[in-house]
Scaffold this active site. Structure first.
Site, short mmCIF file in Angstrom:
data_model
loop_
_atom_site.label_atom_id
_atom_site.label_comp_id
_atom_site.label_asym_id
_atom_site.label_seq_id
_atom_site.Cartn_x
_atom_site.Cartn_y
_atom_site.Cartn_z
N TYR A 112 -2.61 -2.57 10.45
CA TYR A 112 -2.66 -2.76 8.99
C TYR A 112 -1.42 -2.16 8.33
CZ TYR A 112 -4.46 -1.76 4.22
OH TYR A 112 -4.63 -1.64 2.87
N SER B 229 0.85 -1.18 0.00
CA SER B 229 0.00 0.00 0.00
C SER B 229 0.89 1.24 0.00
CB SER B 229 -0.85 0.00 1.28
OG SER B 229 -1.48 1.25 1.46
P1 NAI Z 1 -11.58 -5.56 -0.49
O1 NAI Z 1 -11.99 -5.65 0.94
O2 NAI Z 1 -12.46 -4.88 -1.46
O3 NAI Z 1 -11.22 -7.04 -1.01
C1 NAI Z 1 -10.38 -7.88 -0.25
C2 NAI Z 1 -10.65 -9.32 -0.59
O4 NAI Z 1 -9.81 -10.15 0.23
C3 NAI Z 1 -12.10 -9.74 -0.31
O5 NAI Z 1 -12.63 -10.44 -1.42
C4 NAI Z 1 -12.00 -10.64 0.91
O6 NAI Z 1 -12.99 -11.64 0.98
C5 NAI Z 1 -10.61 -11.23 0.73
N1 NAI Z 1 -10.05 -11.75 1.98
C6 NAI Z 1 -10.09 -11.16 3.20
N2 NAI Z 1 -9.50 -11.96 4.11
C7 NAI Z 1 -9.08 -13.07 3.45
C8 NAI Z 1 -8.42 -14.26 3.85
N3 NAI Z 1 -8.08 -14.46 5.12
N4 NAI Z 1 -8.14 -15.18 2.91
C9 NAI Z 1 -8.50 -14.99 1.62
N5 NAI Z 1 -9.14 -13.90 1.18
C10 NAI Z 1 -9.43 -12.94 2.09
O7 NAI Z 1 -10.15 -4.87 -0.51
P2 NAI Z 1 -9.35 -4.11 -1.67
O8 NAI Z 1 -9.49 -2.69 -1.45
O9 NAI Z 1 -9.64 -4.71 -2.98
O10 NAI Z 1 -7.87 -4.49 -1.22
C11 NAI Z 1 -7.10 -5.51 -1.82
C12 NAI Z 1 -5.68 -5.36 -1.32
O11 NAI Z 1 -5.21 -4.06 -1.66
C13 NAI Z 1 -5.55 -5.50 0.18
O12 NAI Z 1 -4.34 -6.16 0.49
C14 NAI Z 1 -5.50 -4.04 0.63
O13 NAI Z 1 -4.85 -3.92 1.85
C15 NAI Z 1 -4.73 -3.42 -0.51
N6 NAI Z 1 -4.88 -1.98 -0.66
C16 NAI Z 1 -6.12 -1.42 -0.87
C17 NAI Z 1 -6.24 -0.06 -1.03
C18 NAI Z 1 -7.54 0.62 -1.27
O14 NAI Z 1 -7.60 1.83 -1.20
N7 NAI Z 1 -8.62 -0.09 -1.58
C19 NAI Z 1 -5.05 0.82 -0.98
C20 NAI Z 1 -3.81 0.12 -0.77
C21 NAI Z 1 -3.75 -1.22 -0.62
#
Ligand code: NAI
Length: 227
Positions: free
Chosen positions: A155, A142
């Site tokens: 986080y 991130s």
């Molecule tokens: P989101 O919450 O929309 O999607 C995350 C996905 O990971 C979900 O489908 C969820 O079911 C799955 N997940 C959660 N725990 C899990 C586990 N234990 N095992 C397998 N799957 C699991 O999140 P988003 O925003 O798409 O984030 C994706 C990645 O990007 C994350 O690592 C987040 O930290 C990172 N990120 C997101 C940002 C943002 O602004 N949305 C910015 C920077 C990084």
């Protein structure tokens, strides 16, 4: 689904929604056989890709569970013969609170998914890539992994750690033809970000003020970089 000799195989964790889903779609559209892995099985998402003519399959896995991750990689290789590309993207946020108010349980669960989850996946991906002579891994860190972010100490600590892990593993395996990188997205409009902004309605305005483009990022923009 059968695999031809030329087809490459990709694995994307956290691919039921958000950035992971956009990345899985990008891999599938680029011709990879794509395994969409998530703690909630991304069945509908896979059905949509298959209906569009892509080769995709859903796999349910909690990345914090070491044995389950090993089984996921074993299954992928047993089914499709190899693993060319992996995006370790599954992640959770901690409840939005200052550091001293985050409980030990919240800290432990965040570390289990956001750091140990990446560790688990990388280990078994790398072991397979060594056997087949190479591959490419991307981890989702991130922008907060190089700065900070209010109310997300656990986080953000994990996201910093993912960068250290990525850099060191990249050095360990560079000579073995395995490329290991991290992406550091800014704020991207996904269910995770929407959830944070719902709890603090003034946040979006504050965040956008610091973004030169004057808007939040889109999941597809990260997918293009990852691909
Ligand atoms: P989101 O919450 O929309 O999607 C995350 C996905 O990971 C979900 O489908 C969820 O079911 C799955 N997940 C959660 N725990 C899990 C586990 N234990 N095992 C397998 N799957 C699991 O999140 P988003 O925003 O798409 O984030 C994706 C990645 O990007 C994350 O690592 C987040 O930290 C990172 N990120 C997101 C940002 C943002 O602004 N949305 C910015 C920077 C990084």
């Amino acid at each position: 689904m059968t695999k031809t000799m030329e087809e490459k195989v990709a694995l994307v964790t956290g691919s039921a929604m958000g950035i992971g889903l956009a990345c899985a779609e990008a891999f599938a559209k680029a011709g990879y056989i794509t395994v969409l892995a998530d703690i909630r099985e991304p069945g509908e998402q896979v059905e949509k890709l298959v209906a569009e003519g892509q080769k995709a399959v859903a796999y349910r896995c909690d990345v914090s569970n070491t044995q389950a991750v090993k089984e996921m990689i074993d299954w992928t290789v047993a089914t499709y013969g190899r693993l060319d590309a992996a995006l370790n993207n599954a992640g959770i946020q901690t409840p939005q609170r200052p550091m001293a108010e985050i409980t030990d349980d919240e800290f432990d669960r965040t570390v289990a998914v956001d750091l140990k989850g990446v560790w688990n996946c990388m280990r078994y991906e790398i072991l397979q890539m060594l056997k087949q002579g190479g591959g490419a891994i991307v981890n989702t860190s991130s922008q907060g992994g190089v700065t900070g972010f209010p109310g997300q100490a656990a986080y953000i600590a994990c996201k910093h750690a993912v960068i250290g892990l990525t850099r060191t593993a990249a050095i360990d395996y560079a000579a073995k033809n395995i490329r290991i990188n991290a992406v550091c997205p800014g704020v991207i409009r996904t269910p995770m970000a929407e959830d944070l902004m719902r709890r603090d309605p003034s946040l979006e305005k504050e965040l956008v003020r610091d973004i030169p483009a004057g808007r939040l990022g889109k999941p597809e923009e990260i997918a293009n970089a990852v691909l």
